[in-house]
Design a protein around this motif. Structure first.
Motif, PDB file in Angstrom:
ATOM      1  N   GLY A 367      -6.466  -0.168   4.887  1.00 12.62           N
ATOM      2  CA  GLY A 367      -6.137  -1.577   5.082  1.00 12.62           C
ATOM      3  C   GLY A 367      -4.728  -1.966   4.699  1.00 12.62           C
ATOM      4  O   GLY A 367      -4.307  -3.093   4.949  1.00 12.62           O
ATOM      5  N   ASP A 368      -3.975  -1.061   4.083  1.00 14.34           N
ATOM      6  CA  ASP A 368      -2.586  -1.349   3.726  1.00 14.34           C
ATOM      7  C   ASP A 368      -1.680  -1.185   4.946  1.00 14.34           C
ATOM      8  O   ASP A 368      -2.074  -0.610   5.961  1.00 14.34           O
ATOM      9  N   TRP A 369      -0.451  -1.671   4.804  1.00 12.70           N
ATOM     10  CA  TRP A 369       0.522  -1.582   5.891  1.00 12.70           C
ATOM     11  C   TRP A 369       1.446  -0.379   5.688  1.00 12.70           C
ATOM     12  O   TRP A 369       1.909  -0.125   4.580  1.00 12.70           O
ATOM     13  N   TYR A 370       1.730   0.317   6.795  1.00 14.61           N
ATOM     14  CA  TYR A 370       2.747   1.366   6.757  1.00 14.61           C
ATOM     15  C   TYR A 370       4.162   0.779   6.822  1.00 14.61           C
ATOM     16  O   TYR A 370       5.135   1.482   6.567  1.00 14.61           O
ATOM     17  N   PHE A 371       4.270  -0.504   7.194  1.00 15.14           N
ATOM     18  CA  PHE A 371       5.579  -1.111   7.413  1.00 15.14           C
ATOM     19  C   PHE A 371       5.696  -2.388   6.585  1.00 15.14           C
ATOM     20  O   PHE A 371       4.705  -3.028   6.233  1.00 15.14           O
ATOM     21  N   THR A 372       6.930  -2.740   6.283  1.00 11.36           N
ATOM     22  CA  THR A 372       7.194  -3.924   5.480  1.00 11.36           C
ATOM     23  C   THR A 372       8.388  -4.659   6.079  1.00 11.36           C
ATOM     24  O   THR A 372       8.957  -4.251   7.096  1.00 11.36           O
ATOM     25  N   GLY A 373       8.795  -5.725   5.427  1.00 10.60           N
ATOM     26  CA  GLY A 373       9.923  -6.513   5.901  1.00 10.60           C
ATOM     27  C   GLY A 373      10.049  -7.773   5.076  1.00 10.60           C
ATOM     28  O   GLY A 373       9.310  -7.997   4.120  1.00 10.60           O
ATOM     29  N   THR A 374      10.972  -8.612   5.467  1.00 12.93           N
ATOM     30  CA  THR A 374      11.197  -9.871   4.763  1.00 12.93           C
ATOM     31  C   THR A 374      10.160 -10.889   5.208  1.00 12.93           C
ATOM     32  O   THR A 374      10.143 -11.296   6.368  1.00 12.93           O
ATOM     33  N   ARG A 375       9.308 -11.265   4.283  1.00 14.10           N
ATOM     34  CA  ARG A 375       8.243 -12.215   4.624  1.00 14.10           C
ATOM     35  C   ARG A 375       8.849 -13.579   4.903  1.00 14.10           C
ATOM     36  O   ARG A 375       9.640 -14.106   4.115  1.00 14.10           O
ATOM     37  N   PRO A 376       8.519 -14.175   6.032  1.00 18.16           N
ATOM     38  CA  PRO A 376       9.076 -15.499   6.339  1.00 18.16           C
ATOM     39  C   PRO A 376       8.643 -16.529   5.297  1.00 18.16           C
ATOM     40  O   PRO A 376       7.533 -16.448   4.762  1.00 18.16           O
ATOM     41  N   PRO A 377       9.485 -17.477   5.007  1.00 19.36           N
ATOM     42  CA  PRO A 377       9.102 -18.522   4.036  1.00 19.36           C
ATOM     43  C   PRO A 377       7.996 -19.407   4.609  1.00 19.36           C
ATOM     44  O   PRO A 377       7.911 -19.636   5.813  1.00 19.36           O
ATOM     45  N   ASP A 378       7.152 -19.870   3.726  1.00 20.81           N
ATOM     46  CA  ASP A 378       6.111 -20.800   4.167  1.00 20.81           C
ATOM     47  C   ASP A 378       6.759 -22.109   4.607  1.00 20.81           C
ATOM     48  O   ASP A 378       7.857 -22.472   4.182  1.00 20.81           O
ATOM     49  N   ASP A 400       5.501 -10.571  13.364  1.00 23.16           N
ATOM     50  CA  ASP A 400       6.339  -9.398  13.636  1.00 23.16           C
ATOM     51  C   ASP A 400       7.474  -9.214  12.629  1.00 23.16           C
ATOM     52  O   ASP A 400       8.544  -8.730  12.978  1.00 23.16           O
ATOM     53  N   TYR A 401       7.218  -9.560  11.375  1.00 23.72           N
ATOM     54  CA  TYR A 401       8.307  -9.372  10.410  1.00 23.72           C
ATOM     55  C   TYR A 401       8.282  -8.003   9.750  1.00 23.72           C
ATOM     56  O   TYR A 401       9.238  -7.620   9.071  1.00 23.72           O
ATOM     57  N   ARG A 402       7.226  -7.235   9.937  1.00 24.59           N
ATOM     58  CA  ARG A 402       7.151  -5.891   9.347  1.00 24.59           C
ATOM     59  C   ARG A 402       7.848  -4.900  10.296  1.00 24.59           C
ATOM     60  O   ARG A 402       7.266  -4.473  11.288  1.00 24.59           O
ATOM     61  N   VAL A 403       9.080  -4.567   9.952  1.00 21.76           N
ATOM     62  CA  VAL A 403       9.888  -3.746  10.862  1.00 21.76           C
ATOM     63  C   VAL A 403      10.421  -2.482  10.199  1.00 21.76           C
ATOM     64  O   VAL A 403      11.010  -1.636  10.881  1.00 21.76           O
ATOM     65  N   HIS A 404      10.240  -2.313   8.900  1.00 22.75           N
ATOM     66  CA  HIS A 404      10.774  -1.156   8.188  1.00 22.75           C
ATOM     67  C   HIS A 404       9.625  -0.357   7.571  1.00 22.75           C
ATOM     68  O   HIS A 404       8.670  -0.941   7.043  1.00 22.75           O
ATOM     69  N   PRO A 405       9.687   0.965   7.600  1.00 23.69           N
ATOM     70  CA  PRO A 405       8.685   1.766   6.896  1.00 23.69           C
ATOM     71  C   PRO A 405       8.629   1.389   5.415  1.00 23.69           C
ATOM     72  O   PRO A 405       9.659   1.217   4.763  1.00 23.69           O
ATOM     73  N   ASP A 406       7.424   1.266   4.914  1.00 23.63           N
ATOM     74  CA  ASP A 406       7.204   0.922   3.511  1.00 23.63           C
ATOM     75  C   ASP A 406       7.222   2.206   2.690  1.00 23.63           C
ATOM     76  O   ASP A 406       6.386   3.091   2.902  1.00 23.63           O
ATOM     77  N   PRO A 407       8.126   2.351   1.740  1.00 21.82           N
ATOM     78  CA  PRO A 407       8.204   3.601   0.965  1.00 21.82           C
ATOM     79  C   PRO A 407       6.905   3.952   0.258  1.00 21.82           C
ATOM     80  O   PRO A 407       6.588   5.140   0.093  1.00 21.82           O
ATOM     81  N   ASP A 408       6.139   2.947  -0.161  1.00 24.53           N
ATOM     82  CA  ASP A 408       4.908   3.218  -0.909  1.00 24.53           C
ATOM     83  C   ASP A 408       3.817   3.845  -0.053  1.00 24.53           C
ATOM     84  O   ASP A 408       2.980   4.595  -0.562  1.00 24.53           O
ATOM     85  N   THR A 409       3.795   3.537   1.228  1.00 21.98           N
ATOM     86  CA  THR A 409       2.727   4.037   2.098  1.00 21.98           C
ATOM     87  C   THR A 409       3.237   5.019   3.144  1.00 21.98           C
ATOM     88  O   THR A 409       2.615   6.053   3.399  1.00 21.98           O
ATOM     89  N   PHE A 410       4.384   4.688   3.746  1.00 18.18           N
ATOM     90  CA  PHE A 410       4.858   5.540   4.840  1.00 18.18           C
ATOM     91  C   PHE A 410       5.488   6.836   4.347  1.00 18.18           C
ATOM     92  O   PHE A 410       5.325   7.879   4.980  1.00 18.18           O
ATOM     93  N   VAL A 480      15.431   5.336   4.794  1.00 16.65           N
ATOM     94  CA  VAL A 480      15.741   6.650   5.341  1.00 16.65           C
ATOM     95  C   VAL A 480      14.708   7.600   4.756  1.00 16.65           C
ATOM     96  O   VAL A 480      14.155   7.345   3.680  1.00 16.65           O
ATOM     97  N   PRO A 481      14.390   8.693   5.459  1.00 15.39           N
ATOM     98  CA  PRO A 481      13.390   9.614   4.921  1.00 15.39           C
ATOM     99  C   PRO A 481      13.856  10.228   3.609  1.00 15.39           C
ATOM    100  O   PRO A 481      15.053  10.415   3.372  1.00 15.39           O
ATOM    101  N   GLU A 482      12.892  10.552   2.758  1.00 12.44           N
ATOM    102  CA  GLU A 482      13.207  11.242   1.519  1.00 12.44           C
ATOM    103  C   GLU A 482      13.903  12.568   1.847  1.00 12.44           C
ATOM    104  O   GLU A 482      13.598  13.214   2.864  1.00 12.44           O
ATOM    105  N   PRO A 483      14.860  13.000   1.024  1.00 16.49           N
ATOM    106  CA  PRO A 483      15.625  14.224   1.342  1.00 16.49           C
ATOM    107  C   PRO A 483      14.740  15.433   1.619  1.00 16.49           C
ATOM    108  O   PRO A 483      15.002  16.190   2.567  1.00 16.49           O
ATOM    109  N   GLU A 484      13.708  15.637   0.814  1.00 14.79           N
ATOM    110  CA  GLU A 484      12.832  16.795   1.031  1.00 14.79           C
ATOM    111  C   GLU A 484      12.079  16.683   2.349  1.00 14.79           C
ATOM    112  O   GLU A 484      11.909  17.673   3.068  1.00 14.79           O
ATOM    113  N   THR A 485      11.652  15.453   2.660  1.00  8.28           N
ATOM    114  CA  THR A 485      10.953  15.227   3.934  1.00  8.28           C
ATOM    115  C   THR A 485      11.887  15.465   5.111  1.00  8.28           C
ATOM    116  O   THR A 485      11.525  16.128   6.091  1.00  8.28           O
TER     117      THR A 485
END
Length: 511
Positions: A367-378, A400-410, A480-485
């Motif tokens: 249920g988590d997101w692989y992508f993140t981004g700047t959440r629009p203001p309410d 459609d604000y989630r446009v970048h891979p989330d380091p925690d999940t992706f 950017v991908p982790e160096p080892e990846t």
């Protein structure tokens, strides 16, 4: 002409127009693509003599479209050499008829059971009929002729439906295949194509259940649905729709998280029993969607008490005997590498895999997101139902604000993929894709072996001579991908091809 060899006559007929103005032949029965009203060129050739009749039948009996009430006709007409010419069956199972009064209500439990029984009987009858052909020592794979997929018997399985009814009647029903262990084994079938995302949806485990009786499969194309839908206890907006039973539908397609999870686990359980011949290929699609309000976390479809997705883990094991895999689904990192919590897991290897094309959803099975981004203001004028932040003309919205891979999940997901790539020694191509919403386009990471032209990313005519890894995403600013990846991805194909690798970052693709 009477002295021409049969093989040459067959080739002449192969290039003959089936219908006026048509430069390609098409299947004979139920597959004329709107050309049936035109006079066919074949009958006048078939009546020339026995040799020409034989040549015409190599085409007209190659692909048959039949219904479950046509099996007696199939048995009586497709005899002798015609069985050898048959390469593809498009099979439609007819479900029980019902009254027009029944169109105004959803299916009852009894009606759903009758549909399952009819579907099961239709599949069993087809297998039984074709089993008699094997018992007669007639194999479709005995015959060889130039042309696409000759000598390969395959099935397309569909569901018959009446066009005069409301889809609401069956939208909460899903067809099951009963007692798969009773199916006869068919050794001549090499392809199995199942579209379980038609108007009548199929339970996904039907595919591996049928595959267990087809030990020589070389290729499968399976399509199923794996989306959220109206829950079983929610009433329809149409007051005219009702049920003739107060009981809960016993095979509801109300794809709540629990039902979706159960369907995925059942598919995985059945797939674990299937062993393909080495160097087979699979194209599997579990149609998926993601919440339009990207502020919300999706529901988990993991089985309770599990920290990983058994659907993904089973596909990993299944894929290790393939030469090609195309997959679109909700997946997690265990698709590529075992979870520490998996029991009896062994280190995976893909000794024959040449092509790998994975489309993963923006949301993980947990249920988590692989992508993140700047959440629009309410905004005081937010329309949450439509996913709009304030005025529709504003720059951002919740969709459609989630446009970048989330380091925690992706990052862990991609790291597992890179470890898997290192165990694919003959890999020539991979594509890892997520279909981002909005104007961002698609997220892609691709690899191309030397000599394999890329659809995008090549900038110099000599690029195709090298190994290439291309990123099409918003990189260099947020992720950017982790160096080892990254190092693991650059190593794709190095064991087989060696040499230089080109690594290139591109703008996101939108198409």
């Amino acid at each position: 002409m009477d002295n021409l060899p049969q093989e040459l006559i067959n080739r002449i007929v192969w290039f003959t127009e089936r219908y006026p103005g048509q430069d390609k032949w098409y299947p004979a029965i139920g597959q004329s693509f709107g050309l049936a009203e035109l006079p066919s060129q074949f009958p006048r050739l078939a009546i020339l003599n026995r040799l020409w009749k034989e040549a015409v039948e190599t085409i007209t009996f190659r692909h048959l479209g039949i219904k479950s009430d046509d099996l007696d006709t199939l048995q009586s007409i497709v005899t002798g050499n015609r069985r050898k010419y048959l390469a593809k069956i498009s099979y439609t199972v007819l479900l029980p008829e019902y009254s027009y009064e029944a169109c105004a209500r959803v299916e009852s439990r009894d009606e759903q059971r009758l549909n399952d029984e009819a579907f099961t009987k239709g599949i069993y009858d087809l297998f039984a009929a074709l089993k008699t052909w094997e018992d007669d020592a007639v194999s479709p794979t005995d015959y060889r002729i130039s042309g696409p997929k000759w000598g390969e018997l395959s099935y397309d399985i569909a569901i018959g439906k009446r066009i005069d009814i409301l889809y609401h009647r069956w939208e909460k029903s899903r067809l099951h295949f009963l007692k798969p262990d009773m199916l006869p084994v068919l050794s001549n079938v090499q392809h199995l194509n199942i579209d379980g995302d038609s108007s009548r949806e199929l339970v996904p485990r039907i595919a591996p259940d049928l595959a267990m009786s087809l030990p020589n499969l070389r290729n499968v194309e399976w399509v199923f649905q794996d989306c959220d839908a109206q829950s079983a206890d929610e009433s329809s907006d149409d007051d005219s729709l009702g049920s003739d039973s107060d009981e809960e539908p016993y095979n509801s397609t109300a794809t709540s998280p629990q039902v979706r999870s159960a369907n995925r686990v059942a598919f995985a359980d059945a797939l674990r029993k299937v062993t393909f011949k080495s160097r087979s290929s699979a194209c599997i699609t579990f149609y998926h969607n993601y919440p339009t309000d990207q502020r919300r976390t999706g529901p988990s479809i993991l089985p309770s008490m599990l920290t990983y997705d058994p659907f993904s883990a089973t596909l990993r094991t299944f894929s290790q005997n393939l030469t090609a895999l195309t997959l679109s689904a909700y997946v997690d990192s265990t698709l590529f590498w075992p979870s520490p919590d998996e029991e009896n897991a062994v280190l995976p290897t893909w000794p024959h895999l040449k092509t790998l094309d994975i489309t993963f959803d923006m949301v993980t099975p947990s249920g988590d997101w692989y992508f993140t981004g700047t959440r629009p203001p309410d905004h005081e004028d937010d329309d949450v139902a439509r996913g709009i932040v304030g005025d529709a003309e504003r720059e951002y919205c919740y969709m459609d604000y989630r446009v970048h891979p989330d380091p925690d999940t992706f990052d862990p997901f991609l790291a597992a993929f890179a470890k898997a790539v290192a165990n694919m020694p003959v890999l020539e191509y991979f594509m890892l894709t997520s279909e981002l919403s909005g104007a961002t386009g698609k997220f892609h990471i691709s690899y191309h072996a030397p000599g394999k032209k890329a659809e995008w990313g090549d900038e110099d005519p000599e690029d195709f001579r090298c190994r290439r890894v291309y990123y099409a995403c918003e990189v260099g600013k947020v992720w950017v991908p982790e160096p080892e990846t990254a190092q693991g991805l650059r190593g794709a194909g190095s064991e087989k091809f060696g040499g230089e690798v080109i690594e290139r970052y591109l703008r996101s693709l939108y198409y």
